[in-house]
Motif scaffolding. Sequence first.
Motif, PDB file in Angstrom:
ATOM      1  N   GLY A 250     -98.344 -48.103 -13.817  1.00  9.91           N
ATOM      2  CA  GLY A 250     -98.889 -46.730 -14.003  1.00  9.91           C
ATOM      3  C   GLY A 250     -98.123 -45.420 -14.249  1.00  9.91           C
ATOM      4  N   ILE A 251     -96.720 -46.055 -14.749  1.00 13.66           N
ATOM      5  CA  ILE A 251     -95.732 -44.915 -15.019  1.00 13.66           C
ATOM      6  C   ILE A 251     -95.477 -44.716 -16.428  1.00 13.66           C
ATOM      7  N   TRP A 252     -96.180 -45.285 -17.365  1.00 10.90           N
ATOM      8  CA  TRP A 252     -95.874 -45.401 -18.558  1.00 10.90           C
ATOM      9  C   TRP A 252     -95.813 -43.831 -19.234  1.00 10.90           C
ATOM     10  N   PRO A 253     -96.577 -42.792 -18.932  1.00 14.71           N
ATOM     11  CA  PRO A 253     -96.455 -41.584 -19.405  1.00 14.71           C
ATOM     12  C   PRO A 253     -94.994 -41.164 -19.116  1.00 14.71           C
ATOM     13  N   MET A 254     -94.388 -41.349 -18.264  1.00 12.34           N
ATOM     14  CA  MET A 254     -93.125 -40.743 -17.896  1.00 12.34           C
ATOM     15  C   MET A 254     -92.024 -41.348 -18.914  1.00 12.34           C
ATOM     16  N   PHE A 255     -92.147 -42.448 -19.400  1.00  9.21           N
ATOM     17  CA  PHE A 255     -91.231 -42.790 -20.695  1.00  9.21           C
ATOM     18  C   PHE A 255     -92.014 -42.459 -22.112  1.00  9.21           C
ATOM     19  N   ALA A 256     -93.029 -42.419 -22.166  1.00 15.10           N
ATOM     20  CA  ALA A 256     -93.869 -42.051 -23.288  1.00 15.10           C
ATOM     21  C   ALA A 256     -93.462 -40.433 -23.607  1.00 15.10           C
ATOM     22  N   PHE A 257     -93.849 -39.743 -22.625  1.00 19.45           N
ATOM     23  CA  PHE A 257     -93.581 -38.244 -23.021  1.00 19.45           C
ATOM     24  C   PHE A 257     -92.242 -37.740 -22.605  1.00 19.45           C
ATOM     25  N   ARG A 278     -91.411 -29.740 -37.694  1.00 12.47           N
ATOM     26  CA  ARG A 278     -90.970 -29.775 -36.262  1.00 12.47           C
ATOM     27  C   ARG A 278     -92.424 -28.872 -35.330  1.00 12.47           C
ATOM     28  N   TRP A 279     -92.793 -27.986 -35.970  1.00 11.64           N
ATOM     29  CA  TRP A 279     -93.913 -27.479 -34.991  1.00 11.64           C
ATOM     30  C   TRP A 279     -95.186 -28.329 -35.030  1.00 11.64           C
ATOM     31  N   SER A 280     -95.454 -28.975 -36.095  1.00  9.74           N
ATOM     32  CA  SER A 280     -96.469 -29.710 -36.001  1.00  9.74           C
ATOM     33  C   SER A 280     -96.295 -31.105 -35.225  1.00  9.74           C
ATOM     34  N   ALA A 281     -94.915 -31.493 -35.040  1.00 10.66           N
ATOM     35  CA  ALA A 281     -94.727 -32.666 -33.979  1.00 10.66           C
ATOM     36  C   ALA A 281     -94.765 -32.005 -32.476  1.00 10.66           C
ATOM     37  N   VAL A 282     -94.314 -31.036 -32.251  1.00 14.17           N
ATOM     38  CA  VAL A 282     -94.631 -30.063 -31.124  1.00 14.17           C
ATOM     39  C   VAL A 282     -96.142 -29.958 -30.732  1.00 14.17           C
ATOM     40  N   ALA A 283     -96.723 -29.660 -31.751  1.00 15.81           N
ATOM     41  CA  ALA A 283     -98.404 -29.337 -31.253  1.00 15.81           C
ATOM     42  C   ALA A 283     -99.071 -30.904 -31.190  1.00 15.81           C
ATOM     43  N   VAL A 284     -98.711 -31.930 -31.924  1.00 12.93           N
ATOM     44  CA  VAL A 284     -99.143 -33.339 -31.474  1.00 12.93           C
ATOM     45  C   VAL A 284     -98.834 -33.809 -30.216  1.00 12.93           C
ATOM     46  N   PHE A 285     -97.697 -33.565 -29.833  1.00 14.94           N
ATOM     47  CA  PHE A 285     -96.916 -33.872 -28.616  1.00 14.94           C
ATOM     48  C   PHE A 285     -97.894 -33.073 -27.353  1.00 14.94           C
ATOM     49  N   ALA A 286     -97.912 -31.608 -27.475  1.00 16.21           N
ATOM     50  CA  ALA A 286     -98.951 -30.813 -26.575  1.00 16.21           C
ATOM     51  C   ALA A 286    -100.284 -31.645 -26.565  1.00 16.21           C
ATOM     52  N   ALA A 287    -100.547 -31.604 -27.680  1.00 11.68           N
ATOM     53  CA  ALA A 287    -102.276 -32.128 -27.624  1.00 11.68           C
ATOM     54  C   ALA A 287    -102.614 -33.485 -26.714  1.00 11.68           C
ATOM     55  N   LEU A 288    -101.513 -34.382 -27.025  1.00 12.84           N
ATOM     56  CA  LEU A 288    -101.320 -35.843 -26.360  1.00 12.84           C
ATOM     57  C   LEU A 288    -101.242 -35.648 -24.880  1.00 12.84           C
ATOM     58  N   VAL A 289    -100.394 -34.615 -24.335  1.00  9.86           N
ATOM     59  CA  VAL A 289    -100.038 -34.226 -22.922  1.00  9.86           C
ATOM     60  C   VAL A 289    -101.354 -33.795 -22.328  1.00  9.86           C
ATOM     61  N   LEU A 291    -104.373 -34.411 -23.275  1.00 11.84           N
ATOM     62  CA  LEU A 291    -105.347 -35.379 -23.193  1.00 11.84           C
ATOM     63  C   LEU A 291    -105.300 -36.269 -21.962  1.00 11.84           C
ATOM     64  N   VAL A 292    -103.793 -36.593 -22.152  1.00  5.11           N
ATOM     65  CA  VAL A 292    -103.593 -37.443 -20.808  1.00  5.11           C
ATOM     66  C   VAL A 292    -103.801 -36.929 -19.475  1.00  5.11           C
ATOM     67  N   TYR A 293    -103.167 -35.812 -19.284  1.00  6.43           N
ATOM     68  CA  TYR A 293    -103.179 -35.143 -17.866  1.00  6.43           C
ATOM     69  C   TYR A 293    -104.300 -34.442 -17.525  1.00  6.43           C
ATOM     70  N   SER A 294    -105.096 -34.269 -18.519  1.00  7.13           N
ATOM     71  CA  SER A 294    -106.672 -33.942 -18.110  1.00  7.13           C
ATOM     72  C   SER A 294    -107.232 -34.647 -17.304  1.00  7.13           C
ATOM     73  N   GLY A 295    -106.942 -36.065 -17.436  1.00 11.02           N
ATOM     74  CA  GLY A 295    -107.617 -37.000 -16.646  1.00 11.02           C
ATOM     75  C   GLY A 295    -106.762 -37.675 -15.672  1.00 11.02           C
ATOM     76  N   ARG A 296    -105.561 -37.598 -15.882  1.00 10.58           N
ATOM     77  CA  ARG A 296    -104.324 -38.218 -14.749  1.00 10.58           C
ATOM     78  C   ARG A 296    -104.116 -37.136 -13.801  1.00 10.58           C
ATOM     79  N   GLY A 297    -104.360 -35.840 -14.172  1.00  8.53           N
ATOM     80  CA  GLY A 297    -104.025 -35.144 -13.234  1.00  8.53           C
ATOM     81  C   GLY A 297    -102.775 -34.153 -13.407  1.00  8.53           C
ATOM     82  N   TRP A 298    -103.124 -32.835 -13.278  1.00  7.80           N
ATOM     83  CA  TRP A 298    -101.831 -32.208 -13.822  1.00  7.80           C
ATOM     84  C   TRP A 298    -100.709 -31.900 -12.695  1.00  7.80           C
ATOM     85  N   GLU A 303     -93.833 -35.924 -14.361  1.00  6.31           N
ATOM     86  CA  GLU A 303     -93.268 -37.004 -15.106  1.00  6.31           C
ATOM     87  C   GLU A 303     -92.671 -36.684 -16.605  1.00  6.31           C
ATOM     88  N   ILE A 304     -93.164 -35.462 -16.937  1.00  5.09           N
ATOM     89  CA  ILE A 304     -92.903 -35.333 -18.387  1.00  5.09           C
ATOM     90  C   ILE A 304     -91.259 -34.807 -18.463  1.00  5.09           C
TER      91      ILE A 304
END
Length: 343
Positions: A250-257, A278-289, A291-298, A303-304
Motif C-alpha cells: 500500500g505504499i506505492w504512492p510514496m515511490f511514485a510521487f 515544465r509547467w505542464s509536467a507540474v500540472a499533470v503531477f498535481a492532477a495525479l496527486v 486524484l489519488v489522495y482524494s480517495g486515499r486521504g489527504w 508520503e509525497i
Amino acid sequence: MTRSSSAPEPAARPGANAALLGGVAFSFVFTGLIWWLGGRLDSVTLLPDQGAAWYRWKLPEPTLATRLSAWVPYLLHQVAVWALIWAAQRQRPAYTAGLHRFNVLALAVNAGFILLHLIQTHVFYDGLAQDVSIFSSQGSVILLLVMVLLMESRRRGLIAGRSAGIPQVAVDVVRRYHGYVFSWAIIYTFWYHPMVSTSGHLIGFVYMFLLMTQSSLFFTRAHLNRAWTATLEVAVLLHGTLVAVGQGNGIWPMFAFGFGAVFLGTQMYGLGWPRWARWSAVAVFAALVALVYSGRGWDRANEIIRIPVIEYGLVFVLAWLIAGGHWLWRRLRPAGTGTPSPG
C-alpha cells in the motif's frame, strides 16, 4: 613525426550507441532467461517472512561452499571493474562515439559475471544476503542516487535549476571518483540477490543490467547521453512503484510521487525542456496527486515529500562531508604533497 599518407587507417571502433542498444536488448533478454529458469528454484525451502529487516531469499542452513560461491565471484567482479576504471583514468582518453578497448572489456566482464551469477544461483542459490543486512543493499542504491544528484548539480542545478549552495569542490571530487562508488553500488546489489524469478527481483535485475551497461561505457559519448541518463534516473520510480504494488504493502504512492517530485524538482531541468513543458509536467503531477489522495486521504499526503526530503538532505550532508574532508586533507597533508586534481 607525421603519419605517412600511405599508412593504413586504424580500424573503425565499434559504435558506443550500438553497444548501448545491444546492452538494453541484453538486459531484457537475460531477464527473460531468469524468468524462464525460475521454476527450477521453487523447490528451495525458505524461512517465513520475519519483518521489514528480513530478506527471505536465502538458504535456512548455509554452508561454507554456498557462502564462498557468492563472495568469491563478487570480489572478482568488483576488482575487475575497478581495475578497468583505474586503467581508463590513467589513459585519460577523449570522449568518443566509438568504444575504447576498456569499454569492450567492461562489457565482456559484466556479461560474463551476469551469466556466472545465474549458474551460481541454480547450483548454490545464496547471494551475499546470507551475510549482510538488506539495508546495506538498499543503502548502496540510495548512495548512488544521491551522488548523481550531487554530481549533476553543476549542469542542471539541484533544486529548480539552481545550485542551492552546493560546494564546488564536492561536485569535482564526486565527478572524478564516482565510477568506483557507482560500480560498487551496482555490483554489490547485483550479487546480494539470488537470481530468482519473483516480479520484484526481475524488475530489479533488468534495472541492474541497464546500470551495468551504462557503467561499462565510460569515456564514450553514449555515457553522456542526457535522455539515456535521465531514463535511468527515472527508472527507479518505476522500479520502486512496481515492487511496492507487487508486495501489496500500500505504499506505492510514496515511490511514485516521491521520485516524481525529484524529477520535477531537479532532473527535468537537465533535459532542456521549455518553460511551458515544465509547467505542464507540474500540472499533470498535481492532477495525479489530487486524484489519488482524494480517495486515499489527504492525511497521508506527507508520503509525497518523504523521498525528496531524504534525498536532498543526504545530498547536502554528503556534499559538506566531502568539502570538509577535502579542507582537512589540504591542511594535514605532508609537506610537498600536491593537491590531487579533481578532474
